[in-house]
Design a protein around this motif. Structure first.
Motif, PDB file in Angstrom:
ATOM      1  N   LEU A 105       0.817  -1.204   0.000  1.00 45.19           N
ATOM      2  CA  LEU A 105       0.000   0.000   0.000  1.00 45.19           C
ATOM      3  C   LEU A 105       0.859   1.265   0.000  1.00 45.19           C
ATOM      4  O   LEU A 105       0.576   2.233  -0.714  1.00 45.19           O
ATOM      5  CB  LEU A 105      -0.935  -0.004   1.213  1.00 45.19           C
ATOM      6  N   VAL A 106       1.915   1.260   0.831  1.00 48.15           N
ATOM      7  CA  VAL A 106       2.791   2.430   0.882  1.00 48.15           C
ATOM      8  C   VAL A 106       3.485   2.646  -0.457  1.00 48.15           C
ATOM      9  O   VAL A 106       3.608   3.778  -0.947  1.00 48.15           O
ATOM     10  CB  VAL A 106       3.812   2.266   2.019  1.00 48.15           C
ATOM     11  N   LEU A 107       3.965   1.566  -1.058  1.00 51.04           N
ATOM     12  CA  LEU A 107       4.634   1.689  -2.355  1.00 51.04           C
ATOM     13  C   LEU A 107       3.683   2.221  -3.411  1.00 51.04           C
ATOM     14  O   LEU A 107       4.039   3.099  -4.211  1.00 51.04           O
ATOM     15  CB  LEU A 107       5.191   0.331  -2.764  1.00 51.04           C
ATOM     16  N   PHE A 108       2.472   1.674  -3.401  1.00 49.79           N
ATOM     17  CA  PHE A 108       1.504   2.140  -4.397  1.00 49.79           C
ATOM     18  C   PHE A 108       1.183   3.613  -4.192  1.00 49.79           C
ATOM     19  O   PHE A 108       1.123   4.404  -5.153  1.00 49.79           O
ATOM     20  CB  PHE A 108       0.231   1.294  -4.301  1.00 49.79           C
ATOM     21  N   ALA A 109       0.951   4.020  -2.934  1.00 46.98           N
ATOM     22  CA  ALA A 109       0.634   5.420  -2.659  1.00 46.98           C
ATOM     23  C   ALA A 109       1.797   6.328  -3.029  1.00 46.98           C
ATOM     24  O   ALA A 109       1.607   7.418  -3.585  1.00 46.98           O
ATOM     25  CB  ALA A 109       0.269   5.591  -1.185  1.00 46.98           C
ATOM     26  N   ALA A 110       3.026   5.876  -2.710  1.00 54.55           N
ATOM     27  CA  ALA A 110       4.191   6.699  -3.020  1.00 54.55           C
ATOM     28  C   ALA A 110       4.365   6.873  -4.527  1.00 54.55           C
ATOM     29  O   ALA A 110       4.645   7.986  -5.019  1.00 54.55           O
ATOM     30  CB  ALA A 110       5.443   6.077  -2.407  1.00 54.55           C
TER      31      ALA A 110
ATOM     32  N   VAL B  17      -2.943  -4.996  -4.396  1.00 54.02           N
ATOM     33  CA  VAL B  17      -3.010  -5.688  -3.106  1.00 54.02           C
ATOM     34  C   VAL B  17      -3.223  -7.176  -3.308  1.00 54.02           C
ATOM     35  O   VAL B  17      -2.602  -8.011  -2.648  1.00 54.02           O
ATOM     36  CB  VAL B  17      -4.127  -5.078  -2.238  1.00 54.02           C
ATOM     37  N   ALA B  18      -4.115  -7.543  -4.235  1.00 50.46           N
ATOM     38  CA  ALA B  18      -4.390  -8.955  -4.472  1.00 50.46           C
ATOM     39  C   ALA B  18      -3.156  -9.690  -4.993  1.00 50.46           C
ATOM     40  O   ALA B  18      -2.828 -10.786  -4.538  1.00 50.46           O
ATOM     41  CB  ALA B  18      -5.553  -9.096  -5.459  1.00 50.46           C
ATOM     42  N   ILE B  19      -2.452  -9.065  -5.925  1.00 50.05           N
ATOM     43  CA  ILE B  19      -1.257  -9.717  -6.481  1.00 50.05           C
ATOM     44  C   ILE B  19      -0.165  -9.849  -5.429  1.00 50.05           C
ATOM     45  O   ILE B  19       0.505 -10.874  -5.313  1.00 50.05           O
ATOM     46  CB  ILE B  19      -0.756  -8.926  -7.708  1.00 50.05           C
ATOM     47  N   GLY B  20       0.037  -8.800  -4.626  1.00 47.52           N
ATOM     48  CA  GLY B  20       1.091  -8.864  -3.621  1.00 47.52           C
ATOM     49  C   GLY B  20       0.772  -9.795  -2.472  1.00 47.52           C
ATOM     50  O   GLY B  20       1.669 -10.421  -1.901  1.00 47.52           O
ATOM     51  N   ALA B  21      -0.508  -9.897  -2.098  1.00 49.34           N
ATOM     52  CA  ALA B  21      -0.870 -10.709  -0.933  1.00 49.34           C
ATOM     53  C   ALA B  21      -0.996 -12.183  -1.267  1.00 49.34           C
ATOM     54  O   ALA B  21      -0.833 -13.034  -0.382  1.00 49.34           O
ATOM     55  CB  ALA B  21      -2.187 -10.209  -0.346  1.00 49.34           C
ATOM     56  N   TYR B  22      -1.279 -12.535  -2.496  1.00 50.93           N
ATOM     57  CA  TYR B  22      -1.518 -13.935  -2.828  1.00 50.93           C
ATOM     58  C   TYR B  22      -0.325 -14.840  -2.536  1.00 50.93           C
ATOM     59  O   TYR B  22      -0.495 -15.890  -1.906  1.00 50.93           O
ATOM     60  CB  TYR B  22      -1.916 -14.070  -4.298  1.00 50.93           C
TER      61      TYR B  22
ATOM     62  N   LEU C 208     -11.054   7.988 -10.581  1.00 50.50           N
ATOM     63  CA  LEU C 208     -11.030   7.464  -9.220  1.00 50.50           C
ATOM     64  C   LEU C 208     -11.324   5.972  -9.201  1.00 50.50           C
ATOM     65  O   LEU C 208     -10.688   5.197  -8.476  1.00 50.50           O
ATOM     66  CB  LEU C 208     -12.044   8.228  -8.360  1.00 50.50           C
ATOM     67  N   LEU C 209     -12.308   5.549  -9.997  1.00 50.82           N
ATOM     68  CA  LEU C 209     -12.620   4.135 -10.073  1.00 50.82           C
ATOM     69  C   LEU C 209     -11.431   3.331 -10.590  1.00 50.82           C
ATOM     70  O   LEU C 209     -11.126   2.238 -10.100  1.00 50.82           O
ATOM     71  CB  LEU C 209     -13.841   3.917 -10.968  1.00 50.82           C
ATOM     72  N   ALA C 210     -10.763   3.867 -11.568  1.00 50.45           N
ATOM     73  CA  ALA C 210      -9.592   3.181 -12.093  1.00 50.45           C
ATOM     74  C   ALA C 210      -8.488   3.087 -11.041  1.00 50.45           C
ATOM     75  O   ALA C 210      -7.794   2.070 -10.930  1.00 50.45           O
ATOM     76  CB  ALA C 210      -9.085   3.905 -13.340  1.00 50.45           C
ATOM     77  N   LEU C 211      -8.335   4.173 -10.257  1.00 52.01           N
ATOM     78  CA  LEU C 211      -7.329   4.159  -9.201  1.00 52.01           C
ATOM     79  C   LEU C 211      -7.634   3.102  -8.149  1.00 52.01           C
ATOM     80  O   LEU C 211      -6.755   2.349  -7.729  1.00 52.01           O
ATOM     81  CB  LEU C 211      -7.258   5.552  -8.570  1.00 52.01           C
ATOM     82  N   LEU C 212      -8.916   3.033  -7.734  1.00 55.35           N
ATOM     83  CA  LEU C 212      -9.301   2.028  -6.748  1.00 55.35           C
ATOM     84  C   LEU C 212      -9.132   0.611  -7.297  1.00 55.35           C
ATOM     85  O   LEU C 212      -8.702  -0.310  -6.591  1.00 55.35           O
ATOM     86  CB  LEU C 212     -10.749   2.259  -6.313  1.00 55.35           C
ATOM     87  N   ALA C 213      -9.499   0.424  -8.549  1.00 53.93           N
ATOM     88  CA  ALA C 213      -9.336  -0.900  -9.150  1.00 53.93           C
ATOM     89  C   ALA C 213      -7.872  -1.297  -9.207  1.00 53.93           C
ATOM     90  O   ALA C 213      -7.506  -2.447  -8.924  1.00 53.93           O
ATOM     91  CB  ALA C 213      -9.959  -0.906 -10.550  1.00 53.93           C
ATOM     92  N   LEU C 214      -7.018  -0.348  -9.564  1.00 50.48           N
ATOM     93  CA  LEU C 214      -5.598  -0.632  -9.625  1.00 50.48           C
ATOM     94  C   LEU C 214      -5.048  -0.966  -8.232  1.00 50.48           C
ATOM     95  O   LEU C 214      -4.208  -1.864  -8.074  1.00 50.48           O
ATOM     96  CB  LEU C 214      -4.860   0.565 -10.219  1.00 50.48           C
TER      97      LEU C 214
END
Length: 416
Positions: free
Chosen positions: A16-21, A147-152, A136-142
């Protein structure tokens, strides 16, 4: 040891931090393209034509006329940061360090600004911004995809290790005493796998020892029972010697049963239940008097169960008398914080390869004639009792021939 919950938590947090940064960096670093800048400059020229540089009232009327059809909040600023006019929410001044049109972050959302040819600044933002904006929708989807790819991989690796552990537990519960699980990593799951493997090893050893003990005990009990059966058949004749043999066999059975019970009790405890000070030399002298063994050494005091220590000494002396050759000698000495008891005989000795196995229940050394039988539980009890008192028992070769059994126990410091 790395905590598992921290690994999972930090993995999600890092994503999450990496994505936000990265998003923030792209937003701040990305400026208008050259084509966009030309469009903004053209728009600034057109807007300047509709915003006169007259009085404040004139500028405000022109600003209202411009904002109405576009449904915008507009603020007009002078080049030095003076508010000239405003329609709707007052928007911030872009700053003196800027010299061209663009956009910037602001409270309530980003704003766009135009630098007019005369140096004034027009700042604009839509009045009713749609939350369900496509960007915004695209940002949330991304974000969700990241998160799904990193957590799996983290979640799958964890669950796969737990599945293997579950399979191992089920295998052990089904009776597979060889079931083990691989130890991966250094977290709680790895510690749990190590603990399971250690427990499985212990269970396998205990079950194996019990099976061996029961099989050997049943075999050893057949001989005295068979002798008792034959003797009883011949008891009709007046044979006092048979009665004596039956009495000895019954006593042998009684001793064997007592040793079996003691071995079972010692297996179930980690340390002795009773503890008292015991004069080891005096105890050895008392037992040696029953077997005509020679005793020498120095007084040493140990702490433990006097009855178990007496059984230890008696078993050593009886083993030397029964399977060795005279003279049987016993020494007691202190070696620092340890008490050492050594019982030696002049028998045929024990081969090097069998000195450890001779402490197994009912073990029969290859050098012992078959008619003499196995060693029973005597030496096995010696080692169990020694270990329950924090010591150890060993079989050594005696200089000049014969066998020595040495027992080390913790000694008490009796120095005044």
């Amino acid at each position: 040891m790395r905590r598992l919950y921290l690994q999972v938590y930090l993995a999600f947090l890092a994503i999450l931090v990496l994505f936000a940064a990265l998003t923030a960096a792209l937003w701040h670093l990305r400026g208008p393209s050259p084509q966009d800048q030309q469009v903004l400059d053209g728009a600034a020229a057109l807007v300047a034509e509709r915003l006169p540089t007259g009085s404040r009232a004139e500028q405000e009327r022109s600003l209202r006329a411009l904002a109405a059809p576009l449904r915008l909040n507009l603020s007009l600023w002078s080049a030095d940061g003076q508010a000239l006019a405003s329609v709707g929410e007052r928007l911030p001044f872009p700053g003196r360090e800027r010299d061209e049109s663009g956009w910037m972050p602001a409270r309530g959302g980003p704003v766009g600004f135009l630098r007019l040819p005369d140096g004034r600044w027009l700042v604009a933002r839509q009045r009713h911004r749609r939350v369900e904006h496509a960007g915004l929708l695209a940002l949330l989807a991304l974000l969700a995809v990241a998160v799904a790819i990193g957590a799996y991989p983290v979640a799958r690796r964890l669950t796969r290790r737990l599945e293997r552990l579950r399979a191992g537990v089920e295998g052990l519960g089904a009776g597979d005493l060889h079931a083990r699980v691989p130890v991966e990593g250094r977290d709680e799951v790895a510690v749990l796998a190590t603990t399971f493997n250690r427990a499985a090893d212990r269970i396998e050893a205990l079950v194996g020892a019990q099976r061996t003990l029961l099989a050997s005990a049943s075999h050893e009990l057949r001989s005295p029972l068979a002798r008792i059966r034959v003797a009883l058949e011949l008891m009709g004749a007046e044979r006092p010697d048979l009665r004596e043999r039956v009495a000895r066999d019954i006593a042998e059975l009684d001793d064997l049963i007592a040793e079996l019970l003691l071995a079972s009790r010692l297996e179930a405890v980690e340390q002795v239940e009773r503890s008292e000070e015991v004069d080891l030399l005096g105890l050895v002298a008392e037992e040696a008097a029953r077997s005509s063994a020679e005793v020498a050494g120095q007084p040493v005091t140990v702490r433990g169960d006097a009855r178990l220590l007496r059984r230890l000494v008696r078993n050593l002396l009886e083993n030397a008398v029964r399977h060795g050759a005279p003279p049987v000698e016993a020494w007691v000495e202190a070696d620092g914080s340890r008490a050492r008891l050594r019982v030696c005989d002049r028998g045929p000795g024990v081969p090097d390869a069998e000195r450890e196995r001779i402490f197994a229940p009912f073990y029969r050394p290859s050098s012992r004639p078959p008619a003499e039988g196995g060693s029973g539980l005597g030496l096995a009890l010696v080692r169990q009792i020694a270990r329950r008192h924090g010591g150890e028992a060993r079989c050594l070769e005696r200089e000049g021939g014969g066998t020595c059994f040495e027992v080390e126990l913790p000694a008490l410091d009796t120095t005044p």
